[in-house]
Design a protein around this motif. Structure first.
Motif, PDB file in Angstrom:
ATOM      1  N   LEU A 250      49.247  62.444  67.092  1.00 45.72           N
ATOM      2  CA  LEU A 250      48.591  62.494  68.335  1.00 45.72           C
ATOM      3  C   LEU A 250      48.830  64.016  68.886  1.00 45.72           C
ATOM      4  N   ARG A 251      47.598  64.478  69.633  1.00 46.74           N
ATOM      5  CA  ARG A 251      47.671  65.695  70.007  1.00 46.74           C
ATOM      6  C   ARG A 251      47.241  65.825  71.576  1.00 46.74           C
ATOM      7  N   GLY A 252      46.954  64.610  72.297  1.00 48.77           N
ATOM      8  CA  GLY A 252      46.731  64.430  73.604  1.00 48.77           C
ATOM      9  C   GLY A 252      47.135  63.008  74.189  1.00 48.77           C
ATOM     10  N   VAL A 253      47.249  63.137  75.370  1.00 47.02           N
ATOM     11  CA  VAL A 253      47.591  62.018  76.239  1.00 47.02           C
ATOM     12  C   VAL A 253      46.691  62.119  77.748  1.00 47.02           C
ATOM     13  N   LEU A 254      45.982  61.042  78.107  1.00 44.19           N
ATOM     14  CA  LEU A 254      45.340  60.934  79.385  1.00 44.19           C
ATOM     15  C   LEU A 254      46.026  60.298  80.328  1.00 44.19           C
ATOM     16  N   LEU A 255      46.467  60.633  81.395  1.00 42.73           N
ATOM     17  CA  LEU A 255      47.302  60.011  82.346  1.00 42.73           C
ATOM     18  C   LEU A 255      46.758  60.088  83.853  1.00 42.73           C
ATOM     19  N   THR A 256      46.892  59.070  84.572  1.00 41.94           N
ATOM     20  CA  THR A 256      46.541  59.130  86.052  1.00 41.94           C
ATOM     21  C   THR A 256      47.989  59.248  86.926  1.00 41.94           C
ATOM     22  N   PRO A 257      48.691  60.460  86.864  1.00 44.62           N
ATOM     23  CA  PRO A 257      49.854  60.640  87.223  1.00 44.62           C
ATOM     24  C   PRO A 257      50.143  60.423  88.948  1.00 44.62           C
ATOM     25  N   ALA A 258      49.092  60.635  89.776  1.00 45.62           N
ATOM     26  CA  ALA A 258      49.254  60.703  91.149  1.00 45.62           C
ATOM     27  C   ALA A 258      49.462  59.339  91.549  1.00 45.62           C
ATOM     28  N   HIS A 259      48.455  58.335  90.741  1.00 42.14           N
ATOM     29  CA  HIS A 259      48.376  57.120  91.389  1.00 42.14           C
ATOM     30  C   HIS A 259      47.796  56.339  90.210  1.00 42.14           C
ATOM     31  N   GLN A 260      48.468  55.646  89.375  1.00 45.78           N
ATOM     32  CA  GLN A 260      48.236  55.094  88.059  1.00 45.78           C
ATOM     33  C   GLN A 260      46.864  54.059  88.312  1.00 45.78           C
ATOM     34  N   PHE A 261      45.890  54.041  87.502  1.00 39.37           N
ATOM     35  CA  PHE A 261      44.675  53.324  88.106  1.00 39.37           C
ATOM     36  C   PHE A 261      44.614  52.178  86.763  1.00 39.37           C
ATOM     37  N   PRO A 262      44.535  51.037  87.178  1.00 39.62           N
ATOM     38  CA  PRO A 262      44.378  50.608  88.733  1.00 39.62           C
ATOM     39  C   PRO A 262      45.727  50.006  89.151  1.00 39.62           C
ATOM     40  N   ASP A 292      42.085  60.282  93.054  1.00 35.44           N
ATOM     41  CA  ASP A 292      42.305  60.027  94.351  1.00 35.44           C
ATOM     42  C   ASP A 292      43.564  60.668  94.775  1.00 35.44           C
ATOM     43  N   GLY A 293      43.833  61.682  94.519  1.00 35.69           N
ATOM     44  CA  GLY A 293      45.130  62.344  94.772  1.00 35.69           C
ATOM     45  C   GLY A 293      45.486  62.468  96.265  1.00 35.69           C
ATOM     46  N   GLU A 294      44.180  62.576  96.893  1.00 38.20           N
ATOM     47  CA  GLU A 294      44.289  63.213  98.301  1.00 38.20           C
ATOM     48  C   GLU A 294      44.758  61.848  99.291  1.00 38.20           C
ATOM     49  N   PHE A 295      44.582  60.671  98.830  1.00 34.57           N
ATOM     50  CA  PHE A 295      44.656  59.484  99.668  1.00 34.57           C
ATOM     51  C   PHE A 295      46.008  58.858  99.544  1.00 34.57           C
ATOM     52  N   ARG A 296      47.237  59.211 100.150  1.00 33.12           N
ATOM     53  CA  ARG A 296      48.400  58.647 100.176  1.00 33.12           C
ATOM     54  C   ARG A 296      48.656  58.120 101.455  1.00 33.12           C
ATOM     55  N   ASP A 298      52.125  55.754 102.474  1.00 34.58           N
ATOM     56  CA  ASP A 298      53.484  55.299 102.760  1.00 34.58           C
ATOM     57  C   ASP A 298      54.604  56.296 101.820  1.00 34.58           C
ATOM     58  N   ARG A 299      54.014  57.494 101.354  1.00 37.95           N
ATOM     59  CA  ARG A 299      54.901  58.297 100.510  1.00 37.95           C
ATOM     60  C   ARG A 299      54.784  59.774 100.725  1.00 37.95           C
ATOM     61  N   GLU A 300      55.616  60.586 100.254  1.00 38.28           N
ATOM     62  CA  GLU A 300      55.233  62.102 100.301  1.00 38.28           C
ATOM     63  C   GLU A 300      54.296  62.392  99.151  1.00 38.28           C
ATOM     64  N   PRO A 301      53.668  63.437  99.601  1.00 42.44           N
ATOM     65  CA  PRO A 301      52.582  63.720  98.488  1.00 42.44           C
ATOM     66  C   PRO A 301      52.987  63.956  97.156  1.00 42.44           C
TER      67      PRO A 301
END
Length: 479
Positions: A250-262, A292-296, A298-301
């Motif tokens: 394995l050489r790569g990992v794809l993540l949605t760290p700001a807001h896991q989809f879905p 969609d990292g801009e849309f939060r 009830d939490r800190e950015p």
């Protein structure tokens, strides 16, 4: 005579394509037939002003009287009209027949009454006035070379504006020379892994770890490029990146760290660090989809993982959620060693992103209009989310909503085995929405929990209440 383009009608602003084949009746008859056919088949629309006799005669190398006689004959037949001071025009009643419709191969399904699908922003909130003003300013100030062949890396004005914005709003560490403009996340993924020209067209190789839940479209794209995807299970802390070390090659990992989809929720800080540490130890890369990292609400950015190590993280973003998917603008923030290879795959000229749109977005960012738009839509979407939660509390308190601290959708957790029936009931209610199982990686182990992925951004304000009422009618009763 061969085909001729009539180009000298500057006074009336039209060009005519006239074919005058040699035949019976000479030039006048040929011109009369050509003009009549052009009116009949709609190439000359009703009301179109024709060139003056002298102009058309000069372009076709015929006598002025030839043109005058052809016009007079067509006026007499009713195809043209001639009035003093108005010139010769195509008659209004000379409408062409309707073209024959091409039969569709498949019937278009009826449009649902309410659209609650995920990932679609509110089209009515697009800032038309501000975007138009930004476009005018950008085009006025644009250098002449901006309208020539495009730079595949993207306009430097936009890359500079993105450098400032991403640093300030998302914690991204970059410079303009590390940014490559693309048409969106999928385009960026294709540049990295292929998918258009086959596996040999991509920059990266080898299997890619992905979250156990994600867009099937992205998995299909990778599969077409010959990339094997390895699912990572999801829990309350996000993707289980601790399992990365166990995957051979394995050489790569794809993540949605700001807001896991879905499923929702940010990647836990410890796991963010863990993912970067794995990339350093294995000469690997983290691909960060900040969709969609801009849309939060009830939490800190939550800042970008890219800020932890710009040489080990590829950051990808776009306007598809924040402004509109119709703009087809996105960006890749790359480690230094990947900029050249990505540009080599992209080609010598920009083939995707419009230079005027790039310049407009640069102005939109620098003028502060993008920030103001995001703040307005954030409040709008939060209100929509709160209304969804309020209706559920009143009419379906047994249904738990998760992933609600950010984004444009929520996941409604259902009792085991009820998801298929809920989707059928939703369709019966005229609702378009997705089940959670649709986003589950086919190679993920263990049973998948039942749920509905409910987008709350798309419906019009006047219809949103009805959509939520229909949703509640589709939900399974308490057990």
């Amino acid at each position: 005579m061969p085909e001729s383009w009539v180009n000298s009608a500057e006074r009336i602003g039209v060009d005519l394509h006239v074919n005058l084949p040699e035949g019976k009746g000479g030039r006048q008859a040929a011109l009369t037939r050509a003009l009549r056919d052009a009116v009949r088949d709609g190439r000359l629309a009703p009301g179109t002003r024709l060139p003056p006799y002298r102009s058309l005669a000069a372009d076709l190398a015929v006598a002025r009287n030839t043109v005058a006689s052809a016009y007079a004959e067509l006026v007499a037949e009713g195809w043209l009209t001639a009035r003093q001071g108005s010139g010769t025009r195509v008659a209004d009643r000379a409408a062409p027949p309707r073209p024959v419709s091409v039969p569709q191969r498949t019937a278009t399904p009826p449009r649902p009454a309410h659209d609650l699908r995920q990932g679609v922003p509110d089209a009515t909130s697009f800032p038309r006035t501000a975007w138009l003003a930004a476009s005018r300013r950008a085009l006025t100030a644009a250098p002449h070379e901006a309208f020539g062949p495009g730079d595949p890396q993207g306009r430097v004005e936009l890359r500079r504006a993105l450098t400032e914005y991403l640093s300030r709003a998302r914690g991204v560490r970059t410079t303009p020379d590390r940014i490559v403009i693309c048409s969106g996340f999928a385009h960026g993924l294709r540049l990295l892994y292929g998918g258009v020209g086959g596996p040999s067209r991509g920059v990266l190789r080898g299997p890619l770890a992905v979250e156990a839940y994600g867009l099937p479209f992205h998995r299909d794209l990778l599969h077409e490029a010959g990339v094997r995807t390895v699912p990572l299970e999801i829990d309350e802390a996000g993707a289980d990146v601790g399992a990365l070390g166990a995957v051979r090659g394995l050489r790569g990992v794809l993540l949605t760290p700001a807001h896991q989809f879905p499923t929702g929720g940010p990647l836990h800080p410890e796991r963010r660090t863990q993912a970067v540490d794995w990339a350093r130890a294995h000469d690997g890369l983290v691909l960060e989809d900040d969709y969609d990292g801009e849309f939060r609400y009830d939490r800190e950015p939550v800042g970008a993982v890219q800020g932890l190590d710009p040489e080990r993280v590829v950051y990808l973003g776009s306007l598809s959620k924040s402004l509109s998917p119709a703009l087809r603008l996105g960006w890749m923030v790359l480690p230094a060693h990947l900029v050249g290879p990505v540009l080599a795959v992209k080609g010598e000229r920009e083939a995707w992103a419009s230079a005027p749109d790039q310049l407009t977005l640069a102005d939109f960012l620098e003028s502060g209009h993008y920030d103001r738009h995001v703040r307005r839509t954030r409040q709008r979407y939060r209100s929509r989310r709160d209304q969804l939660l309020s209706v559920l509390a009143a009419h379906a308190p047994h249904i738990r909503a998760t992933g609600i601290a950010a984004g444009l959708h929520a996941v409604l957790r259902l009792p085991p085995g009820t998801e298929p029936d809920a989707l059928r009931a939703a369709a019966h209610q005229g609702l378009a929405l997705d089940g959670l199982a649709r986003f589950r990686h086919p190679g993920a182990a263990g049973p998948a929990p039942d749920g509905l992925v409910v987008g709350y951004a798309t419906p019009a304000d006047h219809a949103y209440g009805s959509a939520l009422a229909a949703l509640c009618r589709a939900l399974p009763p308490p057990r």
